[in-house]
Enzyme design. Sequence first.
Site, short mmCIF file in Angstrom:
data_model
loop_
_atom_site.label_atom_id
_atom_site.label_comp_id
_atom_site.label_asym_id
_atom_site.label_seq_id
_atom_site.Cartn_x
_atom_site.Cartn_y
_atom_site.Cartn_z
N ALA A 52 0.79 -1.23 0.00
CA ALA A 52 0.00 0.00 0.00
C ALA A 52 0.82 1.28 0.00
CB ALA A 52 -0.92 0.00 1.23
N LYS A 58 -3.47 5.19 -2.81
CA LYS A 58 -4.65 4.36 -3.02
C LYS A 58 -5.39 4.09 -1.71
CE LYS A 58 -2.46 2.32 -7.08
NZ LYS A 58 -1.21 3.13 -6.94
N CYS A 107 2.73 -0.37 -12.38
CA CYS A 107 3.15 0.82 -13.14
C CYS A 107 4.33 0.43 -14.01
CB CYS A 107 3.48 1.98 -12.20
SG CYS A 107 4.72 1.60 -10.93
#
Length: 419
Positions: A238, A243, A353
């Site tokens: 996380a 997010k 990503c």
Amino acid sequence: MVQPSGIHSRRAALKMLDAVLRRGETLEQAEHSALRSVRKPADRGLALAIANESLRWQTDFDAMIDSATKQRLPDDARQRMVLRMMLAQTLRLETPSHAVIATALPLLAGGPRRLAHGVFSTLIKREAALPEAPSLPGPVMERWGARAEAIAPGLVDPPPLDLTLRDASETQAMAVQLAADSLAPGHLRLARGEAIEKIAGFSEGKWWVQDLAASLPARLLGKGTHESGSKHVLDLCAAPGGKTLQLAANGWNVTALDLSKRRLGLLKENLERTGLKASPLRANALIWEPKHLYDAILLDAPCTATGTCRRHPDVLHRIGPDQIEEMVKLQRGLVERAATWLKPGGVLIYAVCSLEHEEGENQAEWINANCDLAPLAITAGELPAGLQPTAEGWLRTHPGLLADEGGLDSFFVARWQKA
């Protein structure tokens, strides 16, 4: 001997390039050591700009250098690195040639200053110019294939500043206040330059920095509330927490798991600043076991991060097959575990990503074949204007998309549901 003004910035930039290109460090890792003796914020900013532009346009700078030398300099030669910096300052940062020479040649003390001076002067006399978009390194071109031509125009400049709002209903008002553009509800895009802490709304926790593409995985989970209260979501890997903040703002009961103590510290700071609630947890997801199952899991998996190349051009030169293979194994291990932690009907979002097929499209196909999950297609109506899902119902963004509006990082996102 009195050193010319600005030499400390150039020396720091050279240290960063050496760390990236010879030792394989990230630019972010390299800057902490390289900038230790550079005190002034403007000088630190200049050093980073020189290093970034040298890496962003390295393939084109090298072609120029090779055109002006009889014998090719080794890739890691100090003279080549200094010449890249000289060209970056002249052709990208608009630094006067005399200042470039004065601050570059001392970096070659005891070495062939005359060669560097001669090559640079030859290129300036020729009025050497860069192409419209950076040329990508050969190995990158081979990996990205036909996509490379579309991606390159998005790499010309560092990206603008994207913010995600805690309260999406304030989008229009905040856009006016900050003179910002908005490409989606809850999103603002500003020009680069102003210190983050000085932007209106920072101290009140009204927003956090997050590229628009990075905000899309959490957006695809929607609201986290139902009749009996908040649904439980696991934000896996996380930190630093963009997010997590999105999910908390959308009503989810969030467990935010990450292995990094430092990055979890950043997440906790952002939770405190924004006033949002989540449960940070430091653990290794490959051995951790949850106490209950989840309504949803968002796995923004560790990856090569080649999708961040417009803001971190070092990835164009550091990443190769070995790193990709290592990440693929880790990602599959995390997916296999996460799939068992979902309630029946629960939703898994997988995101990276990365611009590498191995970490994106190939992983989605592997999940389809090996995990007890049903594909849940992403629809055009869930995405900002100008973005479309693939035929498979996945999402693939890249820096060349929305280029007129400032572009995007590259993300691969796919979604499944447990039977």
